[in-house]
Scaffold this active site. Structure first.
Site, short mmCIF file in Angstrom:
data_model
loop_
_atom_site.label_atom_id
_atom_site.label_comp_id
_atom_site.label_asym_id
_atom_site.label_seq_id
_atom_site.Cartn_x
_atom_site.Cartn_y
_atom_site.Cartn_z
N CYS A 46 0.74 -1.31 -0.22
CA CYS A 46 0.08 0.21 0.03
C CYS A 46 0.79 1.32 0.09
O CYS A 46 1.51 1.41 -0.92
CB CYS A 46 -0.79 -0.27 1.32
N HIS A 76 -3.93 -5.12 0.53
CA HIS A 76 -3.65 -5.82 1.84
C HIS A 76 -3.45 -7.14 1.81
O HIS A 76 -4.50 -7.84 2.08
CB HIS A 76 -4.12 -5.09 3.05
N GLU A 106 -2.46 -9.09 4.04
CA GLU A 106 -2.41 -9.65 5.56
C GLU A 106 -3.99 -9.76 6.06
O GLU A 106 -4.17 -10.31 7.10
CB GLU A 106 -1.89 -8.76 6.49
N SER A 155 -0.65 -13.18 37.80
CA SER A 155 -1.85 -12.75 37.80
C SER A 155 -3.05 -13.79 37.52
O SER A 155 -4.08 -13.54 37.75
CB SER A 155 -1.87 -11.71 36.70
N GLY A 156 -2.49 -14.96 37.23
CA GLY A 156 -3.39 -15.95 37.14
C GLY A 156 -3.74 -16.05 35.49
O GLY A 156 -4.45 -16.97 35.02
N GLY A 157 -3.31 -15.00 34.78
CA GLY A 157 -3.40 -15.00 33.37
C GLY A 157 -2.32 -15.90 32.59
O GLY A 157 -1.70 -16.43 33.03
N ASP A 198 -0.28 -14.99 30.28
CA ASP A 198 0.97 -14.42 29.97
C ASP A 198 1.69 -14.77 31.23
O ASP A 198 3.06 -15.32 31.16
CB ASP A 198 1.03 -12.89 29.70
#
Length: 508
Positions: free
Chosen positions: A78, A166, A168, A220-222, A224
């Site tokens: 683009c 595009h 993607e 955090s328990g998450g 990541d």
């Protein structure tokens, strides 16, 4: 490690290009066009992103391509394509018929490596107001659409390609094949960047970097922080200590359930009950940003006290992922949209620790794939994202223990309902918002004046954009009925049907 460099001109699609390249098992890095790293032997090719600017705009991004063009494969997308035309002997002008949305691409040079195994007529996605009206003499047209003559081209005698659509985005039906052609057939990438290879390389790097030093990680328990914890544990074993703080703003029973799940993963986890401290300090605060800062400050204070109980800690580990890194060094500088609860930058300075971020090269979906390679259970990896300040920003007013109780109960009913109806894994993120509104209701023969909650469920891939999920009416009716009947203090339930943008996923 071989890689592709993506130079960002500010397009909303830049991260999506990176995700598509990674999905093809090729490692890539995204850098602002004006801060890209030195080109070394590890770089197999370069992609120029789109941009909200016009190449005709004096304020538009400018870049010196002398160290790249002709020396390695280059793909302009683009704005990148228009740049390669406009500043090298061609001309770009405002289009008489702007092309946004779907278009049909007619491939003229099917022998071109870029269009290998791509249909002669293929659907692509356009998003531009300018168009190339004149091409330099040594440029060969590869494909056109009805309105755009120079939809794709190649510079003769060098591996430089450009496209005005595009590849993607989902609506370019053969975009993945085109990117594969560029990465594999033109750049010669080996497609060997996999979750297993990432784990192997990262564990080796962590062992070399950390040695026998002790590391502390805030869980955090998450997804990541959990994946970061297991990855570090695999590298340094008992030298890692994890701290999980109950800030009084977690989901119902989350503190005990998460601690139990970590025991089975072999992690050394210290659980800290700090509910009263957070609730006391949040008392009377209604402003969302003040709530975030109060929660963040308290976390740093609690974490600091607990971390100092561990002797000789030298490193602080964080579950930072790649979108956070890209956002903080964006084309226009650190984004104003970064919320203060992500900023735990005070921790390393306060504690005088060095920082290690083992996931800072990964997108969210890649973190999950790495987690599976590490043997982490799908129940944890499939958990919906949860905001750092927790229920504190889902209570749209001041935070009290009673409001937390009401919201925890409503959230538990909604979440359990999604699981029972087989909808949980079809939703990116779901939650309940406690509104600063009370409404009239009738229960039995009595008039009530109680709280209103809003259900929120969105579909997304990375949280950057999101659409509301069309949950079955029967499900919503059941959840609404259960919440009103079982949660004391709620007499009305509404469903949020706003997309991001313009709305955000969270309400605060």
């Amino acid at each position: 490690m071989e890689k592709i460099l993506i130079l960002d001109f500010g397009s909303q699609y830049t991260q999506l290009i990176g995700r598509r390249v990674r999905e093809l098992n090729v490692f890539c890095e995204i850098h602002p066009f004006n801060h890209f790293p030195p080109i070394d032997d590890s770089v197999k090719g370069v992609i120029l992103s789109g941009s909200p600017y016009s190449v005709r705009d004096e304020k538009g991004p400018r870049i010196d391509l002398s160290g790249i063009r002709g020396k390695m494969p280059l793909l302009g997308v683009c704005y990148g394509a228009q740049y390669l035309a406009h500043f090298f002997g061609g001309e770009v002008a405002a289009s008489d018929s702007r092309e946004y949305g779907r278009a049909h691409l007619k491939v003229k040079e099917q022998n071109s490596l870029l269009f290998k195994q791509i249909s002669k007529n293929s659907q692509v996605w356009m998003s531009h107001g300018d168009t190339i009206v004149h091409m330099p003499a040594n440029y060969t047209v590869l494909a056109s659409t009805e309105d755009v003559e120079y939809a794709a081209f190649k510079i003769e005698e060098e591996p430089t390609y450009a496209i005005q659509f595009h590849p993607e985005v989902y609506h370019t039906t053969e975009g993945t094949q085109l990117l594969r052609n560029f990465l594999v057939d033109i750049c010669g990438c080996s497609q060997n960047w996999t979750p297993d290879s990432f784990v192997e390389a990262t564990v080796a790097q962590l062992r070399q970097k950390l040695g026998n030093d002790k590391v502390v990680l805030g869980l955090s328990g998450g997804v990541d922080s959990s994946v970061a914890g297991v990855l570090l544990h695999k590298a340094i074993g008992s030298n890692l200590t994890c701290i999980f703080v109950d800030n009084g703003l977690l989901r119902k029973n989350e503190f005990s359930e998460v601690l139990e799940s970590y025991k089975g993963m072999g992690l050394n986890v210290i659980g800290v009950d700090a509910r009263e401290k957070f609730w006391n300090d949040l008392q009377g605060i209604k402003d969302p940003e003040k709530k975030r800062k109060t929660i963040g400050r308290n976390f740093i204070e609690v974490f600091d006290v607990e971390a100092h109980k561990i002797q000789d800690v030298k490193w602080l580990a964080q579950g930072t992922i790649y979108p956070d890194v890209i956002e903080s060094v964006s084309v226009n500088g650190p984004s104003a949209t970064i919320k203060s609860h992500h900023n735990v930058g005070g921790l390393p300075l306060k504690m005088k620790l060095k920082v290690v971020e083992p996931l800072n090269l990964l997108f969210k979906d890649e973190v999950r794939r790495v987690g599976r390679a590490l043997g982490i259970k799908d129940e944890l990896l499939g958990r919906h994202p949860f905001p750092g300040p927790g229920l504190g920003i889902r209570i749209l007013s001041d935070v009290t223990p009673e409001k937390v109780r009401i919201l925890q109960e409503a959230d538990a009913i909604f979440t359990q309902g999604l699981r029972e109806w087989g909808l949980y894994d079809k939703v990116w993120q779901a939650g309940v918002m406690l509104l600063p509104v009370q409404s009239v209701g009738v229960m039995g023969d009595e008039r009530t004046y109680e709280n209103v909650v809003a259900l929120r469920a969105v579909a997304s891939t990375d949280g950057m954009t999101a659409d509301w999920v069309h949950l079955p009416y029967e499900f919503l009716a059941k959840v609404s009925n259960d919440i009103i009947n079982k949660v004391r203090g709620i007499n009305r339930v509404v469903y949020d049907i706003s997309s991001k943008p313009p709305a955000t996923i969270e309400w605060e």
